[in-house]
Write a protein that holds these residues in place. Structure first.
Motif, PDB file in Angstrom:
ATOM      1  N   GLU A 177      25.391  27.495  55.911  1.00 27.50           N
ATOM      2  CA  GLU A 177      26.028  28.752  56.339  1.00 27.50           C
ATOM      3  C   GLU A 177      26.712  29.368  55.116  1.00 27.50           C
ATOM      4  OE1 GLU A 177      29.475  30.183  59.532  1.00 27.50           O
ATOM      5  OE2 GLU A 177      29.520  28.185  58.671  1.00 27.50           O
ATOM      6  N   LEU A 178      26.756  30.693  55.055  1.00 25.56           N
ATOM      7  CA  LEU A 178      27.457  31.358  53.945  1.00 25.56           C
ATOM      8  C   LEU A 178      28.545  32.266  54.495  1.00 25.56           C
ATOM      9  CD1 LEU A 178      27.761  32.126  50.945  1.00 25.56           C
ATOM     10  CD2 LEU A 178      26.025  33.896  51.305  1.00 25.56           C
ATOM     11  N   LEU A 179      29.776  32.059  54.006  1.00 23.07           N
ATOM     12  CA  LEU A 179      30.876  32.966  54.332  1.00 23.07           C
ATOM     13  C   LEU A 179      31.274  33.662  53.042  1.00 23.07           C
ATOM     14  CD1 LEU A 179      33.278  30.753  56.488  1.00 23.07           C
ATOM     15  CD2 LEU A 179      31.753  32.551  57.297  1.00 23.07           C
ATOM     16  N   PRO A 221      28.595  21.907  55.232  1.00 16.78           N
ATOM     17  CA  PRO A 221      27.668  22.756  55.978  1.00 16.78           C
ATOM     18  C   PRO A 221      27.734  24.225  55.573  1.00 16.78           C
ATOM     19  CG  PRO A 221      29.607  22.243  57.325  1.00 16.78           C
ATOM     20  CD  PRO A 221      29.775  21.504  56.022  1.00 16.78           C
ATOM     21  N   THR A 222      28.814  24.586  54.850  1.00 17.02           N
ATOM     22  CA  THR A 222      29.092  26.007  54.584  1.00 17.02           C
ATOM     23  C   THR A 222      29.500  26.206  53.131  1.00 17.02           C
ATOM     24  OG1 THR A 222      29.903  26.223  56.841  1.00 17.02           O
ATOM     25  CG2 THR A 222      30.607  27.919  55.310  1.00 17.02           C
ATOM     26  N   ILE A 223      29.104  27.341  52.553  1.00 15.70           N
ATOM     27  CA  ILE A 223      29.649  27.755  51.245  1.00 15.70           C
ATOM     28  C   ILE A 223      30.503  28.990  51.491  1.00 15.70           C
ATOM     29  CG2 ILE A 223      29.073  28.725  48.984  1.00 15.70           C
ATOM     30  CD1 ILE A 223      26.693  26.837  48.861  1.00 15.70           C
ATOM     31  N   ALA A 224      31.719  28.983  50.927  1.00  7.58           N
ATOM     32  CA  ALA A 224      32.665  30.093  51.128  1.00  7.58           C
ATOM     33  C   ALA A 224      32.928  30.754  49.781  1.00  7.58           C
ATOM     34  CB  ALA A 224      33.957  29.575  51.744  1.00  7.58           C
ATOM     35  N   LEU A 225      32.412  31.961  49.595  1.00  6.89           N
ATOM     36  CA  LEU A 225      32.461  32.661  48.302  1.00  6.89           C
ATOM     37  C   LEU A 225      33.656  33.617  48.236  1.00  6.89           C
ATOM     38  CD1 LEU A 225      31.064  33.601  45.602  1.00  6.89           C
ATOM     39  CD2 LEU A 225      29.797  35.247  46.996  1.00  6.89           C
ATOM     40  N   SER A 226      34.409  33.544  47.119  1.00  2.36           N
ATOM     41  CA  SER A 226      35.574  34.430  46.974  1.00  2.36           C
ATOM     42  C   SER A 226      35.840  34.755  45.507  1.00  2.36           C
ATOM     43  CB  SER A 226      36.811  33.753  47.576  1.00  2.36           C
ATOM     44  OG  SER A 226      37.080  32.553  46.876  1.00  2.36           O
ATOM     45  N   GLY A 227      36.807  35.656  45.273  1.00  8.29           N
ATOM     46  CA  GLY A 227      37.184  36.058  43.905  1.00  8.29           C
ATOM     47  C   GLY A 227      36.514  37.364  43.523  1.00  8.29           C
ATOM     48  N   GLY A 228      37.021  37.984  42.465  1.00  5.88           N
ATOM     49  CA  GLY A 228      36.536  39.304  42.061  1.00  5.88           C
ATOM     50  C   GLY A 228      35.030  39.357  41.837  1.00  5.88           C
ATOM     51  N   VAL A 229      34.448  38.291  41.273  1.00  5.95           N
ATOM     52  CA  VAL A 229      33.008  38.289  40.974  1.00  5.95           C
ATOM     53  C   VAL A 229      32.175  38.253  42.272  1.00  5.95           C
ATOM     54  CG1 VAL A 229      31.179  37.129  39.639  1.00  5.95           C
ATOM     55  CG2 VAL A 229      33.503  37.174  38.750  1.00  5.95           C
ATOM     56  N   ALA A 230      32.822  37.887  43.393  1.00  5.43           N
ATOM     57  CA  ALA A 230      32.121  37.893  44.691  1.00  5.43           C
ATOM     58  C   ALA A 230      31.713  39.308  45.093  1.00  5.43           C
ATOM     59  CB  ALA A 230      33.002  37.270  45.774  1.00  5.43           C
TER      60      ALA A 230
END
Ligand code: KG4
Ligand code: ZN
Length: 344
Positions: free
Chosen positions: A289-291, A261-270
């Motif tokens: 949902e986007l986190l 249900p959700t995408i969780a974006l992380s890391g320097g390129v975020a």
């Protein structure tokens, strides 16, 4: 977060060129996060020089740690546990921070937690909130991963890059353009106002969950050989768009197919605004949902290491074997099922 340690946790991150120390309260509140970047030292060489990074970490760890303790308004005697990045990363750089945190825990008779840097990134969008079922998109200088999260310690790898990481592609193309290291923010800046449709760069493996950026890098190299840096804004906007399109389209496809249900974006390129913008639009359209990890914890930092350490302590308590553990420079995907023989 339920408190699992007797006092604040002190976390250390030295996997690459940032010397970082953070302090978190036992219930997970961030009390201090200090980051000393070595970018100016490495810039003349166009990338990180491992030997220089290790020496800088050894020199900087103590003052950065003291700054973090002062910012949190406490002394080392009140620390309740320590944690450090075990890998992946540069071996000498990891050794400096890992042994610093382990030594502190040994001297003060505290629990010590060895943390996978990628798990730190993966869980960073959940800081200050519960970890929920999500598809993690981790985009850094060394990795590009799509990881299913079914709770803390319950991960499954859905996709990764077969060659260059997304951040690495930004860095390498920036270097070809004569832009300084690290290249991601430089290309983003140069792309401002440029036409992202001007150059038709490839989007590799359109029907696959894995990523590939080496073909894009080669296409960029050929274009630079032909036109030089004449149309820099259009060139950078088109290159950035190709990287962002690959990241967005695969994450959405996997999330919908696998029922996340959700995408969780992380890391320097975020930190890249175009990526954040296009992923927000695409998740909105797909009803997902986007986190996104806060910018302050997107690039390398110790707060995410402390956060992952507290979640691990909560999940299965201290593991005394962490004291016998060594750094693991290639500890890429070991915690993500299905286990893979090699890192990216
Ligand atoms: O997560 P990170 O700080 O370190 C690693 O674990 O690798 O990621 C660093 C990477 C570098 O390749 C850098 O160029 C990229 O993140 N990066 C960006 C941006 N800011 C940092 N890439 C694109 N756009 C940005 N604004
Ligand atoms: Zn990182």
């Amino acid at each position: 977060m339920n408190p699992v340690v007797s006092g604040p946790l002190l976390a250390v991150e030295t996997s690459c060129d940032e010397t970082a120390v953070a302090i978190l309260s036992p219930d997970g509140r961030l009390l201090a996060s200090e980051i000393s970047s070595q970018i100016p030292d490495h810039r003349p060489f166009g990338g990180v020089v491992p030997e220089l990074a290790s020496r800088n970490h050894i020199r900087l760890l103590r003052p950065v740690c003291e700054r973090a303790l002062a910012a949190a308004g406490m002394s080392a005697a009140s620390v309740g546990a320590t944690a450090a990045t075990q890998g992946p990363g540069l071996s000498g750089a990891l050794l400096a921070g890992f042994n610093f945190a382990k030594g502190l825990a040994t001297a003060l008779r505290l629990p010590f937690v060895a943390v996978n840097h990628m798990e730190g990134h993966l869980l960073s969008p959940f800081m200050g909130a519960q970890v929920t079922r999500a598809l993690g998109l981790v985009v850094s200088g060394g990795h590009t991963l799509l990881v299913g999260i079914d709770g803390v310690s319950n991960y499954r790898l859905h996709g990764r890059t077969r060659d260059d990481a997304a951040g690495e592609a930004f860095d390498k193309v920036a270097r070809l353009l004569g832009l300084p290291y690290p290249g991601g923010p430089e290309i983003e800046r140069a792309a401002a106002g440029g036409d992202p449709t001007r150059f038709a760069f490839p989007r590799a493996l359109p029907n696959d969950d894995d990523f590939s950026f080496s073909g894009l890098k080669n296409a960029a190299r050929l274009a630079i050989d032909k036109i030089g840096t004449a149309d820099l804004a259009d060139f950078c906007a088109s290159f950035q768009e190709a990287v962002v399109d690959s990241l967005v389209s695969k994450s959405i496809a996997v999330a919908l197919r696998e029922g996340f249900p959700t995408i969780a974006l992380s890391g320097g390129v975020a930190c890249n605004a175009r990526l954040r913008e296009k992923l927000a639009a695409a998740t909105g359209k797909a009803g997902l949902e986007l986190l996104i990890a806060d910018r302050s914890v997107s690039a390398d930092n110790a707060a995410m290491i402390g956060h992952a350490a507290l979640l691990r302590l909560q999940d299965h308590g201290p593991n005394p074997q962490d004291f016998d553990a060594d750094v693991q420079p290639a500890l890429a995907l070991g915690i993500f099922e299905p286990l893979s023989a090699s890192g990216t």
